[in-house]
Design a protein around this motif. Structure first.
Motif, short mmCIF file in Angstrom:
data_model
loop_
_atom_site.label_atom_id
_atom_site.label_comp_id
_atom_site.label_asym_id
_atom_site.label_seq_id
_atom_site.Cartn_x
_atom_site.Cartn_y
_atom_site.Cartn_z
N PRO A 172 0.98 -0.98 0.10
CA PRO A 172 0.04 0.02 0.00
C PRO A 172 0.62 1.33 -0.04
O PRO A 172 1.82 1.29 0.49
CB PRO A 172 -0.87 -0.09 1.43
N THR A 173 0.31 2.10 -0.45
CA THR A 173 0.98 3.54 -0.69
C THR A 173 0.38 4.60 0.22
O THR A 173 -0.79 4.92 0.02
CB THR A 173 1.09 4.04 -2.20
N LEU A 174 0.96 5.25 0.77
CA LEU A 174 0.73 6.40 1.65
C LEU A 174 1.56 7.69 1.12
O LEU A 174 2.76 7.48 0.95
CB LEU A 174 1.05 6.26 3.38
N THR A 175 0.86 8.68 1.26
CA THR A 175 1.59 10.19 0.82
C THR A 175 1.66 10.91 2.14
O THR A 175 0.82 10.85 2.74
CB THR A 175 0.73 10.86 -0.10
N LEU A 176 2.96 11.27 2.47
CA LEU A 176 3.14 12.11 3.71
C LEU A 176 3.61 13.26 3.27
O LEU A 176 4.69 13.54 2.54
CB LEU A 176 4.41 11.44 4.64
N ASP A 177 2.77 14.49 3.54
CA ASP A 177 3.40 15.74 3.21
C ASP A 177 3.58 16.52 4.41
O ASP A 177 2.69 16.73 5.32
CB ASP A 177 1.91 16.44 2.80
N ALA A 178 4.88 16.79 4.69
CA ALA A 178 5.29 17.60 6.18
C ALA A 178 5.84 18.86 5.47
O ALA A 178 6.63 19.21 4.72
CB ALA A 178 6.54 16.55 6.54
N ASP A 179 5.52 19.83 6.55
CA ASP A 179 5.74 21.22 6.34
C ASP A 179 6.05 22.02 7.73
O ASP A 179 5.29 21.86 8.34
CB ASP A 179 4.57 21.90 5.50
N LEU A 180 7.17 22.61 7.63
CA LEU A 180 7.79 22.97 8.91
C LEU A 180 8.44 24.53 8.63
O LEU A 180 9.13 24.80 7.61
CB LEU A 180 8.83 22.27 9.47
N ARG A 181 7.98 25.42 9.33
CA ARG A 181 8.53 26.57 9.10
C ARG A 181 10.32 26.78 9.39
O ARG A 181 10.88 27.20 8.56
CB ARG A 181 7.86 27.84 9.73
N VAL A 182 10.49 26.50 10.50
CA VAL A 182 12.06 26.46 10.78
C VAL A 182 12.15 25.10 11.81
O VAL A 182 11.42 24.84 12.73
CB VAL A 182 12.11 27.56 11.92
N GLY A 183 13.30 24.71 11.60
CA GLY A 183 13.60 23.28 12.24
C GLY A 183 14.15 22.22 11.38
O GLY A 183 14.71 22.31 10.45
N HIS A 184 13.84 20.97 11.85
CA HIS A 184 14.21 19.63 11.24
C HIS A 184 13.15 18.66 11.01
O HIS A 184 12.18 18.50 12.04
CB HIS A 184 15.43 19.12 12.43
N ILE A 185 13.06 18.12 9.80
CA ILE A 185 12.01 17.13 9.71
C ILE A 185 12.74 15.84 9.03
O ILE A 185 13.77 15.72 8.56
CB ILE A 185 11.43 17.43 8.21
N GLU A 186 12.40 14.64 9.93
CA GLU A 186 13.11 13.31 9.76
C GLU A 186 12.14 12.34 9.40
O GLU A 186 11.04 12.31 10.32
CB GLU A 186 13.79 12.88 11.05
N VAL A 187 12.36 11.47 8.56
CA VAL A 187 11.35 10.43 8.15
C VAL A 187 12.25 9.54 7.77
O VAL A 187 13.31 9.42 7.03
CB VAL A 187 10.52 10.68 6.73
N ARG A 188 11.85 8.10 8.55
CA ARG A 188 12.76 6.81 8.55
C ARG A 188 11.79 5.74 8.78
O ARG A 188 10.57 5.77 9.33
CB ARG A 188 13.84 6.94 9.74
N HIS A 189 12.44 4.49 8.33
CA HIS A 189 11.78 3.27 8.65
C HIS A 189 12.07 3.03 10.14
O HIS A 189 12.89 3.40 10.89
CB HIS A 189 12.48 2.13 7.59
N ASP A 190 10.96 1.93 10.70
CA ASP A 190 11.13 1.91 11.89
C ASP A 190 12.09 0.94 12.38
O ASP A 190 12.79 0.97 13.79
CB ASP A 190 9.80 0.85 12.26
N ASP A 191 13.33 0.31 11.41
CA ASP A 191 14.35 -0.31 12.05
C ASP A 191 15.84 0.46 11.78
O ASP A 191 16.80 -0.15 11.84
CB ASP A 191 14.49 -1.69 11.00
N GLU A 192 15.66 1.87 11.73
CA GLU A 192 16.82 2.59 11.73
C GLU A 192 17.07 3.47 12.61
O GLU A 192 16.17 3.68 13.35
CB GLU A 192 16.73 3.32 10.20
#
Length: 192
Positions: A172-192
């Motif tokens: 299955p495919t999920l779309t993740l739309d992350a938006d931040l004005r200032v700072g850090h965004i991290e997206v990772r798999h659960d085993d990392e």
């Protein structure tokens, strides 16, 4: 102005692992511009900084007023059913953690879009291996983006569009739309 941009980027990266008040960004900009005005008083040509310093001072004053009302948050979401996954998550300042790795029914997320919005701080999203995730991440101001082994950081205005493939074909495919004005965004798999 370049020194201000670099300093704000460094503060944004530091803010990803620590809690820094929003007013700290404005205070840092005001301090560096103030130093530039002092140097410019002796060397000349400091006029351009005056307007920028006044605007940064107004921003600092505004953040002090708003900062007194909104304290940094630590928001953690760990849904176990796909029906518990919201369409939108919001963060004012602080850290938002969204862990999707414990979902029992990832197939129900197929075709859905999850939006994560924030003003300042860190957004961390953990996804399972049996889910294909199309990531669209933006940091509008200083900060960085880390998706798996790809890192964009240390600057202003970062954008990353990355697809995290699933361990199996036809996932299955999920779309993740992350938006931040200032700072850090991290997206990772659960085993990392």
């Amino acid at each position: 102005m370049a020194v201000v941009a670099v300093a704000l980027g460094c503060l944004g990266v530091y803010d990803a692992g620590h809690h820094v008040a929003t007013g700290a960004y404005w205070a840092l900009a005001v301090a560096i511009m103030g130093l530039g005005l002092v140097i410019g008083a002796f060397r000349g040509r400091a006029g351009g900084l005056i307007l920028a310093a006044l605007l940064a001072t107004a921003g600092l004053a505004g953040s002090l007023v708003v900062g007194g009302v909104r304290a940094a948050q630590d928001l953690s979401y760990d849904p176990v059913q796909s029906s518990d996954v919201r369409s939108t998550y919001r963060l004012q300042t602080g850290e938002l953690s969204l862990n999707l790795s414990n979902l029992a029914d990832t197939a129900a997320l197929d075709g859905r879009t999850v939006r994560v919005r924030g003003n300042a701080g860190a957004i961390v999203v953990v996804v399972p291996r049996d889910l294909r995730v199309m990531v669209s991440a933006r940091v509008r101001g200083p900060g960085g983006i880390e998706v798996e082994d790809r890192y964009d950081g240390g600057g202003i205005g970062q954008q990353a569009d990355v697809t995290l493939d699933a361990a199996t074909a036809g996932a299955p495919t999920l779309t993740l739309d992350a938006d931040l004005r200032v700072g850090h965004i991290e997206v990772r798999h659960d085993d990392e």
